[in-house]
Design a protein around this motif. Structure first.
Motif, mmCIF file in Angstrom:
data_model
loop_
_atom_site.group_PDB
_atom_site.id
_atom_site.type_symbol
_atom_site.label_atom_id
_atom_site.label_comp_id
_atom_site.label_asym_id
_atom_site.label_seq_id
_atom_site.Cartn_x
_atom_site.Cartn_y
_atom_site.Cartn_z
ATOM 1 N N TYR A 56 104.582 -78.042 20.554
ATOM 2 C CA TYR A 56 104.600 -79.343 21.133
ATOM 3 C C TYR A 56 103.391 -79.629 22.105
ATOM 4 O O TYR A 56 102.893 -80.849 22.313
ATOM 5 C CB TYR A 56 105.804 -79.472 21.937
ATOM 6 N N SER A 93 109.833 -82.837 21.743
ATOM 7 C CA SER A 93 109.044 -83.599 20.775
ATOM 8 C C SER A 93 109.213 -85.248 21.076
ATOM 9 O O SER A 93 108.305 -85.889 20.684
ATOM 10 C CB SER A 93 109.677 -83.570 19.403
ATOM 11 N N VAL A 374 107.016 -79.394 14.589
ATOM 12 C CA VAL A 374 107.284 -80.880 15.221
ATOM 13 C C VAL A 374 107.944 -81.556 14.284
ATOM 14 O O VAL A 374 108.753 -82.515 14.653
ATOM 15 C CB VAL A 374 106.001 -81.382 15.813
#
Length: 579
Positions: A56, A93, A374
């Protein structure tokens, strides 16, 4: 599902300042038999914290090590200030496209600037959350309806997924918005810019995560990332095939740092930090309530704002970036048997130990594998099932959700938040702006007076119009209210001598609508029609008294019930009941 944790009532309502520091209360009530569960759960959790924190960070446009800093510090701070016993905070995210949207154009590829900008965003977001929590504004996320929340999160998920595709394929593009980026990605692939060995490795990583994610204790992300790192290192994919890897990660823990900004940075950072605060608290409040129900506890939304704000503030001053609760890491902690926030502390300590003792573990980690992590999280953000249900039961709210998704996809996350808020306000106002109204009659064998459109055979009393308005009276619907009453009078089968407004649904009134009522009263008087109210609530009467309308109409025109208003009309005009 875990059994509820037994806590005395004083812990739920601590006195004075202690209510703002729930961690101290939890420490006071901590039970020794929870310790083993929390330690094991913390170790299990740490296996996910490291790869996710790195992934992230890269997705947010900051160096990988800062993702680990933004993992360690918030977990420690939230354990002290956070009200939830099980919530896991860290990089998320849903925040990545917002952070990237501010960091990318301001940093211009300078990692040092990227860290300062993202840290400043965390400080702004933290300050906003703390002030809102202390001001008891925890209810504000309830203003966003479920379809709008779905629409916004679907748009965020789409934006996150698209933003990671270039990393998955091994090239870079200049971001100009999710949908335009998708076109640029397609052009780059057609032009042969993709690194297919790296793409295959990333695709395999994604497949492993999706296949194993149901087995929470297996650590699907850890398994997939370790496998990808081993393959990239063993076959030397970076040198032989140009597969991009993370490279060495700096060793050591974060130090206190104040992010220094340029004047031109301030406005976009303020906007981005405010947007992050809204999204982070919306996510956190929903997840916190969900796990509070599962564990049989109560969570104060205002304290949740303070806890989230303190975690963001600390992250900003220790080289981190904005964080939120995690809907993927919290279930891992819960399924591993976590009892309290000590789980997060153990996880933070394990992550800190890793970056101090073994930072080189990450050097062969492929960027495409990080993109896969992700993307897997983004896939989990999509909500389709409940939208199908919403389409079936009220399709205009479904299309409202789609418009919100399109706003994020076309204009980006920050503008998308603005669109979501505007749509929420419009949705809120619409029912009051053009509300349902009804002419009432007395159905046979049914108590009370009801909507004539539902009971066409309901009896009406000659000369009496019973009118119900199903909304507060305010400036936007005041003229419509007057018009609907005049329309109902014109449509009455007999000349109307009195209008009784069944006012129970009228929960408020403003100056504009009060003045409009005075105009309506004058107009009806000219036609020799009385205007009465029944069941008007006392707080609304108090407003009418302040506005001078109560005295103008006269106290006798306010009946306590519709039945008493009807009885008064029958007596005033000497009409027999049932006539």
């Amino acid at each position: 599902m875990q059994p509820p944790i037994s806590i005395d009532q004083a812990a739920l309502n601590p006195p004075g300042w202690a209510k703002w520091v729930p961690g101290l209360q939890m420490l006071r009530d901590y039970q020794v038999n929870w310790l083993g569960n929390d330690i094991v759960a913390g170790i299990v959790l740490s296996t996910m914290l490291v790869p996710v924190g790195i992934a992230y960070a890269v997705a947010s446009g900051v160096p990988a090590i800062n993702g680990l800093y933004a993992t360690i510090i918030p977990l420690i701070v939230y354990a002290l200030f956070g009200p939830s016993r099980i919530l896991v905070l860290g990089p998320d995210s849903s925040l990545a496209p917002i952070i990237l949207g501010v960091v990318l154009p301001l940093s211009l590829g300078d990692p040092g600037r990227a860290i300062m900008i993202s840290s400043a965003m965390a400080i702004v977001a933290g300050g906003v959350c703390i002030v809102a929590g202390l001001a008891r504004l925890g209810f504000i996320t309830e203003l966003l309806s479920k379809p709008i929340r779905y629409g916004y999160m679907n748009g965020i998920a789409l934006a996150v997924l698209i933003s990671q595709l270039p990393k998955l394929f091994g090239f870079s593009i200049e971001s100009t918005g999710p949908l335009r980026d998708l076109w640029a990605i397609g052009e780059a692939i057609v032009a042969g810019k993709a690194n297919w060995p790296g793409t295959a490795l990333g695709g395999g990583t994604l497949l492993v995560i999706l296949v194993l994610k149901a087995h929470k204790r297996m650590g699907a992300i850890l398994v997939a990332v370790i496998a990808a790192t081993f393959i990239a290192g063993w076959f030397d994919l970076s040198e032989k095939f140009g597969v991009k890897v993370l490279g060495p990660v700096p060793q050591g823990l974060p130090g206190f740092s104040i992010p220094w900004l340029q004047p031109s940075d301030i406005l976009p950072i303020l906007m981005g930090g405010f947007a992050v605060a809204i999204v982070a608290f919306a996510d956190t409040s929903v997840l916190s309530r969900t796990y509070a129900i599962k564990t049989g506890t109560r969570v104060d939304p205002n304290q949740e704002m303070v806890g989230l704000g303190a975690a963001n503030l600390a992250a900003g001053f220790f080289q981190g970036f904005p964080i939120s609760s995690s809907s993927s890491r919290t279930p891992v902690a819960e399924s591993a048997g976590a009892k309290t926030q000590l789980t997060g502390l153990v996880g933070a300590l394990v992550v800190a130990l890793v970056i101090v003792v073994a930072p080189m573990l990450f050097k062969d980690l492929p960027n495409s594998a990080l993109a896969a992590v992700v993307i897997a999280a983004a896939i989990g953000l999509f909500e389709f099932g409940d939208l199908v249900r919403i389409f079936r039961i009220q399709n205009w709210e479904f299309w409202l959700s789609i418009v919100c998704t399109a706003g994020v996809a076309v204009f980006g996350a920050i503008t998308g938040i603005g669109i979501a808020i505007v749509l929420a306000v419009i949705e809120f106002l619409w029912d009051g702006w053009r509300p349902h109204w009804a002419v009432l009659g007395k159905p046979k064998d049914v108590d009370g007076y009801h909507d004539m459109t539902r009971y066409p055979d309901a009896q009406r009393i000659a000369g009496l119009l019973l009118f119900r308005w199903d909304a507060p009276l305010f400036f936007a619907n005041a003229e419509l209210f007057n018009q609907r009453i005049q329309d109902a009078i014109a449509a009455s089968p007999t000349p109307v001598r009195r209008v009784v407004v069944a006012a129970a649904p009228i929960t408020s009134i403003d100056v504009t609508s009060a003045d409009s009522l005075a105009d309506l009263d004058e107009m009806l008087k000219a036609d020799q029609v009385d205007l009465w109210f029944a069941e008007l609530k006392d707080p609304v009467k108090d407003k009418l008294k302040r506005f001078g309308l109560f005295g103008l109409l006269g106290e006798d025109r306010f009946a306590p019930t519709v039945e008493s208003a009807v009885g008064r009309y029958l007596r005033d005009y000497n009409i027999q009941a049932g006539a």
